[in-house]
Design an enzyme around this catalytic site. Structure first.
Site, PDB file in Angstrom:
ATOM      1  N   ASP A   1      40.665  50.194  34.048  1.00  0.00           N
ATOM      2  CA  ASP A   1      39.229  50.135  34.342  1.00  0.00           C
ATOM      3  C   ASP A   1      38.896  50.488  35.778  1.00  0.00           C
ATOM      4  O   ASP A   1      37.732  50.745  36.089  1.00  0.00           O
ATOM      5  CB  ASP A   1      38.688  48.731  34.048  1.00  0.00           C
ATOM      6  CG  ASP A   1      39.123  47.725  35.109  1.00  0.00           C
ATOM      7  OD1 ASP A   1      38.253  47.170  35.809  1.00  0.00           O
ATOM      8  OD2 ASP A   1      40.330  47.498  35.257  1.00  0.00           O
TER       9      ASP A   1
ATOM     10  N   ASP B   1      46.614  48.064  32.203  1.00  0.00           N
ATOM     11  CA  ASP B   1      46.216  47.311  33.382  1.00  0.00           C
ATOM     12  C   ASP B   1      45.940  45.881  32.913  1.00  0.00           C
ATOM     13  O   ASP B   1      45.685  45.633  31.735  1.00  0.00           O
ATOM     14  CB  ASP B   1      44.958  47.957  33.980  1.00  0.00           C
ATOM     15  CG  ASP B   1      44.301  47.098  35.033  1.00  0.00           C
ATOM     16  OD1 ASP B   1      44.993  46.675  35.972  1.00  0.00           O
ATOM     17  OD2 ASP B   1      43.088  46.833  34.891  1.00  0.00           O
TER      18      ASP B   1
ATOM     19  N   ASN C   1      42.456  52.208  40.903  1.00  0.00           N
ATOM     20  CA  ASN C   1      43.911  52.162  41.074  1.00  0.00           C
ATOM     21  C   ASN C   1      44.659  52.440  39.769  1.00  0.00           C
ATOM     22  O   ASN C   1      45.885  52.468  39.755  1.00  0.00           O
ATOM     23  CB  ASN C   1      44.353  50.828  41.672  1.00  0.00           C
ATOM     24  CG  ASN C   1      44.015  49.632  40.800  1.00  0.00           C
ATOM     25  OD1 ASN C   1      42.988  49.612  40.114  1.00  0.00           O
ATOM     26  ND2 ASN C   1      44.853  48.618  40.828  1.00  0.00           N
TER      27      ASN C   1
ATOM     28  N   ARG D   1      42.674  40.478  50.870  1.00  0.00           N
ATOM     29  CA  ARG D   1      42.217  39.471  49.914  1.00  0.00           C
ATOM     30  C   ARG D   1      43.213  38.323  49.791  1.00  0.00           C
ATOM     31  O   ARG D   1      42.828  37.150  49.769  1.00  0.00           O
ATOM     32  CB  ARG D   1      41.976  40.125  48.544  1.00  0.00           C
ATOM     33  CG  ARG D   1      40.706  40.967  48.502  1.00  0.00           C
ATOM     34  CD  ARG D   1      40.567  41.697  47.190  1.00  0.00           C
ATOM     35  NE  ARG D   1      41.397  42.878  47.134  1.00  0.00           N
ATOM     36  CZ  ARG D   1      41.704  43.543  46.028  1.00  0.00           C
ATOM     37  NH1 ARG D   1      41.243  43.115  44.861  1.00  0.00           N
ATOM     38  NH2 ARG D   1      42.451  44.634  46.071  1.00  0.00           N
TER      39      ARG D   1
ATOM     40  N   SER E   1      50.271  45.972  36.816  1.00  0.00           N
ATOM     41  CA  SER E   1      49.078  45.388  37.406  1.00  0.00           C
ATOM     42  C   SER E   1      49.146  45.302  38.918  1.00  0.00           C
ATOM     43  O   SER E   1      50.199  45.016  39.491  1.00  0.00           O
ATOM     44  CB  SER E   1      48.894  43.972  36.827  1.00  0.00           C
ATOM     45  OG  SER E   1      47.842  43.295  37.467  1.00  0.00           O
ATOM     46  N   GLY E   2      47.978  45.507  39.526  1.00  0.00           N
ATOM     47  CA  GLY E   2      47.819  45.213  40.940  1.00  0.00           C
ATOM     48  C   GLY E   2      47.562  43.734  41.172  1.00  0.00           C
ATOM     49  O   GLY E   2      47.351  43.311  42.301  1.00  0.00           O
TER      50      GLY E   2
ATOM     51  N   ASP F   1      43.936  42.944  34.971  1.00  0.00           N
ATOM     52  CA  ASP F   1      42.648  42.342  35.311  1.00  0.00           C
ATOM     53  C   ASP F   1      41.483  43.215  34.862  1.00  0.00           C
ATOM     54  O   ASP F   1      41.429  44.409  35.175  1.00  0.00           O
ATOM     55  CB  ASP F   1      42.568  42.100  36.821  1.00  0.00           C
ATOM     56  CG  ASP F   1      43.596  41.101  37.297  1.00  0.00           C
ATOM     57  OD1 ASP F   1      43.207  40.043  37.797  1.00  0.00           O
ATOM     58  OD2 ASP F   1      44.809  41.371  37.150  1.00  0.00           O
TER      59      ASP F   1
ATOM     60  N   GLU G   1      39.118  39.060  37.113  1.00  0.00           N
ATOM     61  CA  GLU G   1      39.921  39.517  38.249  1.00  0.00           C
ATOM     62  C   GLU G   1      40.553  38.263  38.835  1.00  0.00           C
ATOM     63  O   GLU G   1      39.880  37.423  39.437  1.00  0.00           O
ATOM     64  CB  GLU G   1      39.047  40.222  39.292  1.00  0.00           C
ATOM     65  CG  GLU G   1      38.446  41.533  38.817  1.00  0.00           C
ATOM     66  CD  GLU G   1      39.458  42.667  38.760  1.00  0.00           C
ATOM     67  OE1 GLU G   1      40.502  42.586  39.444  1.00  0.00           O
ATOM     68  OE2 GLU G   1      39.197  43.628  38.009  1.00  0.00           O
TER      69      GLU G   1
ATOM     70  N   LYS H   1      51.858  52.192  40.017  1.00  0.00           N
ATOM     71  CA  LYS H   1      51.536  52.163  38.578  1.00  0.00           C
ATOM     72  C   LYS H   1      51.985  53.464  37.914  1.00  0.00           C
ATOM     73  O   LYS H   1      52.587  53.458  36.840  1.00  0.00           O
ATOM     74  CB  LYS H   1      50.039  51.947  38.365  1.00  0.00           C
ATOM     75  CG  LYS H   1      49.564  50.528  38.638  1.00  0.00           C
ATOM     76  CD  LYS H   1      48.134  50.344  38.168  1.00  0.00           C
ATOM     77  CE  LYS H   1      47.696  48.902  38.283  1.00  0.00           C
ATOM     78  NZ  LYS H   1      46.455  48.627  37.535  1.00  0.00           N
TER      79      LYS H   1
END
Length: 238
Positions: free
Chosen positions: A193, A31, A196, A77, A121-122, A33, A40, A170
């Site tokens: 972490d 991941d 997701n 967001r 990554s998201g 962030d 983030e 992912k």
């Protein structure tokens, strides 16, 4: 559930018996962030729009697993980022983004052992692609912000693989990468972490929670709560 054992201060193991052999694995997936890097990115971008607190609250809830629809939470967001300039993205990358301790060392050790390295990554391609080049990673997948006339539109662009890299994507990305390089998911390590990350961690042979949310830490085979990412290497033969 297998009881967890504190293998060393700040390093907890459950369901695996160290020492392991790093060369038994063929892929490590990170991941981005708050795992590979210290921030983030969406929250730091929102700072330029004066909406950091609002965006960060949604991010925190999503990472803790309190928001079940990750895609919708990310769209909300990103919509709040409308009007932020591309120059601010550059400022976040230059001035706020840092590799987490031990990130470069772990990547180098994995590459030396023959593993391929995936960043999934998201977060956003603006940062993920720069990190891919900086660390010489093999693969990267993330979300693409729409930028028109140097400003964010508050939307994301669809890509060849789909719309948003959420938990399901992912997992799919890890599985497809395993297939591409000719290994089984049992030969993959997944580090994350947030909530997701749980789907990809669930299919990997070794799941690693790095300074993670409680829900993630509880389900991972390895939890690193102190020190850097390279503490993972303590589980392997020298």
């Amino acid at each position: 559930m297998t009881s967890s054992i504190e293998f060393a201060p700040g390093l907890t193991v459950q369901g695996v018996q160290p020492p392991l052999n790093l060369r038994d694995f063929k892929l490590i997936a990170f991941d981005m962030d708050s795992t590979l890097i210290n921030i983030e990115c969406v929250d730091e971008i929102a700072d330029a729009a004066g909406r950091k607190a609002e965006v960060a609250a949604i991010t925190e809830a999503a990472m803790r697993g309190e928001i079940t629809d990750y895609k919708e939470s990310l769209r909300q967001r990103v919509a709040l980022l409308k009007g932020v300039t591309e120059e601010h993205l550059a400022h976040v990358y230059r001035s706020r983004l840092r590799l987490n301790p031990g990130a470069a060392e772990l990547v180098l050790a994995c590459k030396a052992a023959g593993l391929k390295v995936l960043l999934v990554s998201g977060g956003f391609t603006y940062f993920a692609e720069r990190l891919r080049d900086r660390l010489a990673l093999d693969f990267a997948r993330s979300n693409q912000l729409e930028i028109v006339n140097g400003q964010l539109t508050g939307r994301m662009l669809d890509q060849s693989w789909g719309d948003i890299c959420d938990g399901a994507m992912k997992k799919e990305t890890l599985l497809r990468t395993c297939s591409l390089i000719g290994c089984s998911p049992a030969q993959a390590i997944a580090m994350g972490d947030g909530a997701n990350d749980l789907e990809m961690m669930g299919v990997a042979g070794l799941s690693v929670a790095y300074r993670a949310k409680p829900k993630v830490r509880a389900q991972a085979k390895v939890a690193i709560d102190m020190g850097g990412l390279d503490r993972l290497l303590e589980l392997f033969h020298a």
